[in-house]
Design an enzyme around this catalytic site. Structure first.
Site, PDB file in Angstrom:
ATOM      1  N   PRO A 223       0.818  -1.215   0.000  1.00 25.48           N
ATOM      2  CA  PRO A 223       0.000   0.000   0.000  1.00 25.48           C
ATOM      3  C   PRO A 223       0.851   1.265   0.000  1.00 25.48           C
ATOM      4  O   PRO A 223       0.365   2.346  -0.339  1.00 25.48           O
ATOM      5  CB  PRO A 223      -0.808  -0.093   1.305  1.00 25.48           C
ATOM      6  CG  PRO A 223      -0.711  -1.503   1.752  1.00 25.48           C
ATOM      7  CD  PRO A 223       0.546  -2.080   1.166  1.00 25.48           C
TER       8      PRO A 223
ATOM      9  N   GLU B 201       1.434  -8.553   8.328  1.00 21.31           N
ATOM     10  CA  GLU B 201       1.437  -7.079   8.428  1.00 21.31           C
ATOM     11  C   GLU B 201       2.356  -6.451   7.388  1.00 21.31           C
ATOM     12  O   GLU B 201       2.616  -5.254   7.408  1.00 21.31           O
ATOM     13  CB  GLU B 201       1.843  -6.642   9.832  1.00 21.31           C
ATOM     14  CG  GLU B 201       0.740  -6.794  10.869  1.00 21.31           C
ATOM     15  CD  GLU B 201      -0.544  -6.065  10.470  1.00 21.31           C
ATOM     16  OE1 GLU B 201      -0.488  -4.907  10.045  1.00 21.31           O
ATOM     17  OE2 GLU B 201      -1.609  -6.700  10.576  1.00 21.31           O
TER      18      GLU B 201
ATOM     19  N   ARG C  24      -3.694  -8.207 -21.144  1.00 21.48           N
ATOM     20  CA  ARG C  24      -4.646  -7.814 -22.197  1.00 21.48           C
ATOM     21  C   ARG C  24      -4.073  -6.754 -23.143  1.00 21.48           C
ATOM     22  O   ARG C  24      -4.616  -6.513 -24.205  1.00 21.48           O
ATOM     23  CB  ARG C  24      -5.989  -7.378 -21.604  1.00 21.48           C
ATOM     24  CG  ARG C  24      -5.946  -6.130 -20.770  1.00 21.48           C
ATOM     25  CD  ARG C  24      -7.227  -5.951 -19.999  1.00 21.48           C
ATOM     26  NE  ARG C  24      -8.385  -5.826 -20.868  1.00 21.48           N
ATOM     27  CZ  ARG C  24      -8.702  -4.742 -21.559  1.00 21.48           C
ATOM     28  NH1 ARG C  24      -7.927  -3.675 -21.497  1.00 21.48           N
ATOM     29  NH2 ARG C  24      -9.782  -4.719 -22.309  1.00 21.48           N
TER      30      ARG C  24
ATOM     31  N   ASP D 205      -9.830   1.691 -24.801  1.00 25.82           N
ATOM     32  CA  ASP D 205     -10.259   1.574 -23.405  1.00 25.82           C
ATOM     33  C   ASP D 205     -10.104   2.892 -22.654  1.00 25.82           C
ATOM     34  O   ASP D 205      -9.336   3.759 -23.067  1.00 25.82           O
ATOM     35  CB  ASP D 205      -9.392   0.540 -22.672  1.00 25.82           C
ATOM     36  CG  ASP D 205      -9.897  -0.870 -22.889  1.00 25.82           C
ATOM     37  OD1 ASP D 205     -11.052  -1.033 -23.283  1.00 25.82           O
ATOM     38  OD2 ASP D 205      -9.109  -1.802 -22.655  1.00 25.82           O
TER      39      ASP D 205
HETATM   40  N1  SAM Z   1       0.413  -3.327   7.415  1.00 30.53           N
HETATM   41  C1  SAM Z   1       0.380  -3.006   6.027  1.00 30.53           C
HETATM   42  C2  SAM Z   1      -0.021  -1.552   5.859  1.00 30.53           C
HETATM   43  O1  SAM Z   1      -0.858  -1.073   6.626  1.00 30.53           O
HETATM   44  O2  SAM Z   1       0.460  -0.903   4.905  1.00 30.53           O
HETATM   45  C3  SAM Z   1      -0.620  -3.860   5.265  1.00 30.53           C
HETATM   46  C4  SAM Z   1      -0.174  -5.250   5.083  1.00 30.53           C
HETATM   47  S1  SAM Z   1      -1.322  -6.169   4.123  1.00 30.53           S
HETATM   48  C5  SAM Z   1      -2.397  -6.813   5.329  1.00 30.53           C
HETATM   49  C6  SAM Z   1      -0.405  -7.564   3.582  1.00 30.53           C
HETATM   50  C7  SAM Z   1       0.154  -7.464   2.188  1.00 30.53           C
HETATM   51  O3  SAM Z   1      -0.888  -7.267   1.268  1.00 30.53           O
HETATM   52  C8  SAM Z   1       1.135  -6.352   1.914  1.00 30.53           C
HETATM   53  O4  SAM Z   1       2.442  -6.654   2.337  1.00 30.53           O
HETATM   54  C9  SAM Z   1       1.044  -6.193   0.420  1.00 30.53           C
HETATM   55  O5  SAM Z   1       1.867  -7.119  -0.259  1.00 30.53           O
HETATM   56  C10 SAM Z   1      -0.411  -6.549   0.140  1.00 30.53           C
HETATM   57  N2  SAM Z   1      -1.269  -5.364  -0.050  1.00 30.53           N
HETATM   58  C11 SAM Z   1      -2.240  -4.929   0.775  1.00 30.53           C
HETATM   59  N3  SAM Z   1      -2.845  -3.833   0.296  1.00 30.53           N
HETATM   60  C12 SAM Z   1      -2.239  -3.547  -0.875  1.00 30.53           C
HETATM   61  C13 SAM Z   1      -2.408  -2.512  -1.853  1.00 30.53           C
HETATM   62  N4  SAM Z   1      -3.308  -1.541  -1.698  1.00 30.53           N
HETATM   63  N5  SAM Z   1      -1.603  -2.549  -2.944  1.00 30.53           N
HETATM   64  C14 SAM Z   1      -0.674  -3.505  -3.103  1.00 30.53           C
HETATM   65  N6  SAM Z   1      -0.458  -4.512  -2.194  1.00 30.53           N
HETATM   66  C15 SAM Z   1      -1.232  -4.530  -1.108  1.00 30.53           C
END
Ligand code: SAM
Length: 220
Positions: free
Chosen positions: A89, A116, A153, A168
């Site tokens: 994120p 996490e 795609r 698109d």
């Molecule tokens: N504790 C982290 C935070 O608040 O930023 C979130 C961890 S999430 C539960 C677990 C994993 O999901 C991350 O390490 C990432 O690889 C993936 N993930 C979650 N949300 C994402 C997003 N918006 N974009 C890309 N990967 C995401």
């Protein structure tokens, strides 16, 4: 040919979506290859652990650096030209422009987190950090799958009509697609716009352009 490697604890996540529709066709036609690398295979202790608790306390577990970095090194040794992209994120936003960039690069390695997230030091071993949007998924796999789908795609020869991807949403300077209609001409009192039934191609094109701009302006 486009080549993707996915570093994941859940390779099985990808089997069904990649066996459907457009990704299935692309892979079947030899236009794309997707290989999964199981991060757990690079764990070194007897429990094959890939996570540990955070220093400083707090909830949840973190992905340990040793197995993740070993998996990244394996991916780099298999595909030295591949760009390693961490799904997180905290990354830059995934956009259609990025999808086009990845399709042109034709080699990508997607690193999926769980728990996490990653031990921060892992960031030093990737080329890029990418976010799917401002929300939190339970793992990187759905994010990696969306990236793969959007990229596949765009690969030459994947879509039936050469124009489909070009027209698109977002393909032209962030402009959205126009509204589309199919039969019947009237559905529950809602009629297809007259211009689309007129057979006047110049007028239809003008209407579509105006509708695209109107939608795009409304959303921004
Ligand atoms: N504790 C982290 C935070 O608040 O930023 C979130 C961890 S999430 C539960 C677990 C994993 O999901 C991350 O390490 C990432 O690889 C993936 N993930 C979650 N949300 C994402 C997003 N918006 N974009 C890309 N990967 C995401």
């Amino acid at each position: 040919m486009f080549h993707a490697q996915i570093l994941t604890l859940f390779p099985e996540f990808f089997a069904s979506p990649l066996a459907c529709s457009i990704p299935k066709r692309a892979i079947g036609a030899g236009l794309a290859v997707v290989d999964c690398i199981q991060i757990r295979d690079f764990a070194t202790d007897k429990h094959r652990s890939v996570d540990d608790s955070p220093y400083g306390g707090g909830p949840g577990m973190l992905m340990k650096p040793e197995p993740v970095v070993a998996a990244i090194r394996e991916a780099r040794s298999r595909r030295p030209e591949s760009r390693v992209v961490m799904l997180t994120p905290s990354g830059v936003s995934f956009t259609q422009e990025k999808a086009l960039e990845y399709a042109a690069a034709s080699d990508i390695t997607l690193l999926c987190g769980r728990y996490e997230g990653f031990d921060e030091r892992i960031c030093d071993y990737v080329d890029e950090q990418l976010s799917l949007g401002d929300y939190v998924l339970s793992g990187g796999e759905p994010a990696a799958l969306s990236v793969l789908d959007a990229v596949i795609r765009l690969l030459p020869g994947v879509l039936g009509s050469a124009d489909s991807a070009v027209l698109d949403s977002f393909s032209e300077e962030g402009i959205l697609d126009w509204p589309h209609y199919t039969r019947p001409e009237e559905f529950e009192g809602k009629r297809v716009p007259d211009v689309l039934l007129s057979g006047n191609h110049a007028e239809i094109e003008k209407w579509r352009k105006e509708e695209s701009l109107r939608r795009s302006a409304k959303r921004s």
